[in-house]
Design a protein around this motif. Sequence first.
Motif, short mmCIF file in Angstrom:
data_model
loop_
_atom_site.label_atom_id
_atom_site.label_comp_id
_atom_site.label_asym_id
_atom_site.label_seq_id
_atom_site.Cartn_x
_atom_site.Cartn_y
_atom_site.Cartn_z
N GLU A 61 -2.87 -5.81 9.51
CA GLU A 61 -3.51 -6.79 8.62
C GLU A 61 -4.05 -6.10 7.36
O GLU A 61 -3.87 -6.60 6.24
N LYS A 62 -4.70 -4.97 7.55
CA LYS A 62 -5.22 -4.22 6.40
C LYS A 62 -4.08 -3.78 5.48
O LYS A 62 -4.19 -3.88 4.25
N TYR A 63 -2.99 -3.34 6.08
CA TYR A 63 -1.84 -2.88 5.29
C TYR A 63 -1.23 -4.03 4.49
O TYR A 63 -0.90 -3.86 3.30
N ILE A 64 -1.11 -5.19 5.10
CA ILE A 64 -0.57 -6.36 4.40
C ILE A 64 -1.44 -6.71 3.20
O ILE A 64 -0.94 -6.96 2.09
N ASN A 65 -2.74 -6.73 3.40
CA ASN A 65 -3.66 -7.06 2.29
C ASN A 65 -3.56 -6.04 1.16
O ASN A 65 -3.58 -6.41 -0.02
N GLU A 66 -3.44 -4.77 1.53
CA GLU A 66 -3.30 -3.73 0.50
C GLU A 66 -2.01 -3.92 -0.28
O GLU A 66 -1.99 -3.80 -1.51
N ARG A 67 -0.93 -4.22 0.42
CA ARG A 67 0.36 -4.37 -0.25
C ARG A 67 0.38 -5.63 -1.13
O ARG A 67 1.01 -5.64 -2.19
N ILE A 68 -0.30 -6.67 -0.71
CA ILE A 68 -0.37 -7.88 -1.53
C ILE A 68 -1.13 -7.59 -2.82
O ILE A 68 -0.73 -8.04 -3.91
N ASN A 69 -2.21 -6.83 -2.73
CA ASN A 69 -2.96 -6.47 -3.94
C ASN A 69 -2.10 -5.62 -4.88
O ASN A 69 -2.13 -5.80 -6.11
#
Length: 202
Positions: free
Chosen positions: A163-171
């Motif tokens: 989940e953290k990785y997805i949020n980072e990649r979206i940013n």
Amino acid sequence: MFLLFFLALIFIYIYFGLFVLIQIIIWLSVFFVSNFLIGVNPEHRELYLIRILSILVICFVFYYNSKQIINTSYLLPLTIKNVSYLSDFKTPIVFDNNRNEDKIYLYRVDNISNFLNKLDLDDNYILTMIFYPDLINYSINIPQLVLSEPILINRNSSAAIIEKYINERINVMIDFYYLDDSILEETPFGPGVIFHYWKFYY
């Protein structure tokens, strides 16, 4: 001689399993019986054919099941403390041809955990992630925003790390493509990520 035969059967059971062992025992019995009958009546050609057939079947059983064993793998420690990338996995792998798909809504609780719990217990997976503002009306024909190179996961992977990785990649995606933050506004249709995932063996 009997001891070697017994040890060979134990090896077959450990390496291939009970089902293969039963097949081997059946065809070995056919082989030995045909040998005995040939000794009693060597003029029966059918007995020679049965003996040859039993040898060929035994060889095929070993060959087929050895190929099956090659296409298996042990559960790996994937994406537990850090994200595991496919490009970092140097061992040759075999892809499963069946691609699975799942929709992950960004603002729904336990999305990732529920997804991981659906994975098979003893299998490893390759995962790709594609961002869509609308998960209901999305289409493969529209431009796709791939968030990352493929990563490796299994049921033991950390939902929090993913989940953290997805949020980072979206940013990163928003900054890189100069997208408006409104693309992340919550609607009944999204936004979210489409997971495509395949089993792999090594």
